[in-house]
Design an enzyme around this catalytic site. Sequence first.
Site, PDB file in Angstrom:
ATOM      1  N   HIS A   8       1.836  40.848 -52.348  1.00 33.69           N
ATOM      2  CA  HIS A   8       2.730  40.477 -53.440  1.00 33.69           C
ATOM      3  C   HIS A   8       4.088  40.063 -52.898  1.00 33.69           C
ATOM      4  O   HIS A   8       4.920  40.897 -52.536  1.00 33.69           O
ATOM      5  CB  HIS A   8       2.879  41.646 -54.425  1.00 33.69           C
ATOM      6  CG  HIS A   8       3.802  41.345 -55.559  1.00 33.69           C
ATOM      7  ND1 HIS A   8       4.652  42.288 -56.113  1.00 33.69           N
ATOM      8  CD2 HIS A   8       4.047  40.191 -56.244  1.00 33.69           C
ATOM      9  CE1 HIS A   8       5.355  41.725 -57.082  1.00 33.69           C
ATOM     10  NE2 HIS A   8       5.001  40.457 -57.171  1.00 33.69           N
ATOM     11  N   GLU A  46       4.911  43.532 -51.023  1.00 32.69           N
ATOM     12  CA  GLU A  46       4.095  44.711 -51.317  1.00 32.69           C
ATOM     13  C   GLU A  46       2.663  44.425 -50.869  1.00 32.69           C
ATOM     14  O   GLU A  46       2.031  43.477 -51.342  1.00 32.69           O
ATOM     15  CB  GLU A  46       4.132  45.026 -52.816  1.00 32.69           C
ATOM     16  CG  GLU A  46       5.488  45.547 -53.281  1.00 32.69           C
ATOM     17  CD  GLU A  46       5.552  45.803 -54.779  1.00 32.69           C
ATOM     18  OE1 GLU A  46       6.159  46.801 -55.193  1.00 32.69           O
ATOM     19  OE2 GLU A  46       4.994  44.985 -55.545  1.00 32.69           O
ATOM     20  N   ASN A  69       7.614  46.332 -59.867  1.00 30.99           N
ATOM     21  CA  ASN A  69       7.434  46.008 -61.281  1.00 30.99           C
ATOM     22  C   ASN A  69       7.265  47.250 -62.138  1.00 30.99           C
ATOM     23  O   ASN A  69       7.701  47.280 -63.292  1.00 30.99           O
ATOM     24  CB  ASN A  69       6.239  45.076 -61.468  1.00 30.99           C
ATOM     25  CG  ASN A  69       6.571  43.646 -61.106  1.00 30.99           C
ATOM     26  OD1 ASN A  69       7.711  43.331 -60.808  1.00 30.99           O
ATOM     27  ND2 ASN A  69       5.586  42.776 -61.123  1.00 30.99           N
ATOM     28  N   SER A 100       1.124  40.375 -59.488  1.00 23.75           N
ATOM     29  CA  SER A 100       2.229  41.329 -59.588  1.00 23.75           C
ATOM     30  C   SER A 100       1.903  42.491 -60.512  1.00 23.75           C
ATOM     31  O   SER A 100       2.658  43.450 -60.590  1.00 23.75           O
ATOM     32  CB  SER A 100       3.487  40.623 -60.098  1.00 23.75           C
ATOM     33  OG  SER A 100       3.257  40.078 -61.388  1.00 23.75           O
TER      34      SER A 100
END
Length: 589
Positions: free
Chosen positions: A135, A147, A185, A114
């Site tokens: 991800h 992702e 993130n 991540s």
Amino acid sequence: MGVVGLGTMGAGIVEVFARNGLDVTAVEISEAALERGRVTLTGSTDRAVAKGKLAEAERDALLARVDFRVGLDALHDVDLVIEAVPEHLDLKQRIFAELDRVCKPEAILATNTSSLSVTEISVATSRPNQVIGIHFFNPAPVMKLVEVVRTVVTSADVVADVEALCERLGKVDVTISDRAGFIANALLFGYLNHAVGMFEARYATREDIDAAMKLGCGLPMGPLALMDLIGLDTAYEILDTMYRRGGRDRRHAPAPLLKQMVTAGLLGRKSGRGFYTYERPGSPKVVPDEYTPPAGDAALADGARAIAKVGVVGSGTMATGIIEVFAKAGYEVISVTRGAEKSAKVCEAVKTSLNKGVVRGKLSETDRDAALGRITWSATLDHLADVDLVVEAVIEELSIKKALFASLDEICKPGVVLATTTSSLPVIDVAMATQRPADVIGLHFFNPAPIMPLVEIVRTIRTSAETSATARAVCATLGKTGVVCGDRSGFIVNALLFPYLNDAVRMLEASYSTADDIDYAMKLGCGYPMGPFELLDVVGLDVSLAIQRELYLELREPGFAPAPLLEHLVTAGYLGRKSGRGFRDHTRR
């Protein structure tokens, strides 16, 4: 498929693959770890059966597709393997070097990292063109977003194959390049870190910070509760990696409190204590601790003045909503506007809103008539001479507010609470326009006031405890959640929300991703009700720019400087929905 690492995320990925008819080799480092992974998977599928989301036969077929094995050698024949081990670069590089040796030449090697560099992981292999980031978000069986992270050498065929896989899995994929934090993130953790800093500075309580973001922005969880869910050690590692990889932005430098809590073993839900205390390690149930505020109306009313009659000054949407809120709650209300014509418009707007409440079954005709009967319409401030509370809701111009409060100071009786609904101006500047700054407080209602449950109660360094207690008691009587904070630019909600929005604009400005993909990432990956560009167009780009400028001027944090793209769009007259065009063209919808 192969999955390496069967913790919460790895077991979830195994479930996603097996649910969609794929055979999975699930690998762990030891028999004990393998058994823990098996228990996690069976527990999840059993819960799905209990909730009626999975038939027993489907569960049995799903589990039959999973081959649990110890050691990477079991992956010699998989077409794609994804690792889901802890976020340590050296560990992932060792695993990928071994996968390179074990897996067949055409196998795709994927990482679920991540925050770490997919490129740095890929160079541990002799086939970096076949390495990619996939991800998933936690919990993987539920969250729709994936992702897909390509490096500069990832083969286009590999990207296409993984995108097709995501479609088969029923996921929405956003394909992006290898950058610290990717989309979700990179935007989420700056906001979370900022919230930790706010709590660390004792600007507001943990409960008030979390309530503000849930009720003010519609987020599924408050930032501190979310940190506890993620795990403070995991959050620290992600922030530290983003800080080192992402240009050493100070907003990604982990808050000192975060490191202290991790060192002390306060890791969140998994350890039973983080920002909150939980019933036991792993439990989601919060239990009272020494920081839990006292419950009940008695605590709110302690030291509060009696409020029976309320004056509301202003004729805009916010003033209209506040008048309705107080009248429905049983207060006698005096509405003061500049002239009979404006009073008539406000009166008509309040009647229309109350009638809608009747039509929707949320208000009886008797209650509507009683609320209207409590309102007196006026065009002169002198009629506020005997009210107990005045709420100002005029234009966001400091000179106008100061002049108004100076007049209220002369007109109102002693002991009246004088409140401003400002969302961005310093409350202390307004307070010092009077001879009674101890009686002045901010009451920031959110729009539309009759619907939004949050009020930010803003204390200045001169506000008395009695005034604060009165404001809290009034909010409780209105059925609102009052959150208390200091007099700082943006208060809680805007101070946390707008830097996140600004970061999203910077991401778009850098051509890292599209507005649509960034919006998808935050809605599907983080559960936000709106993506940042949808929200910016609704709020208004000019309003957003003004708030961001105020935050930057007060905090002088370089990362808070308004994104040039935001400034250029405002200069061009692209203000969002209200002008027909902002980040998107609304004239074609």
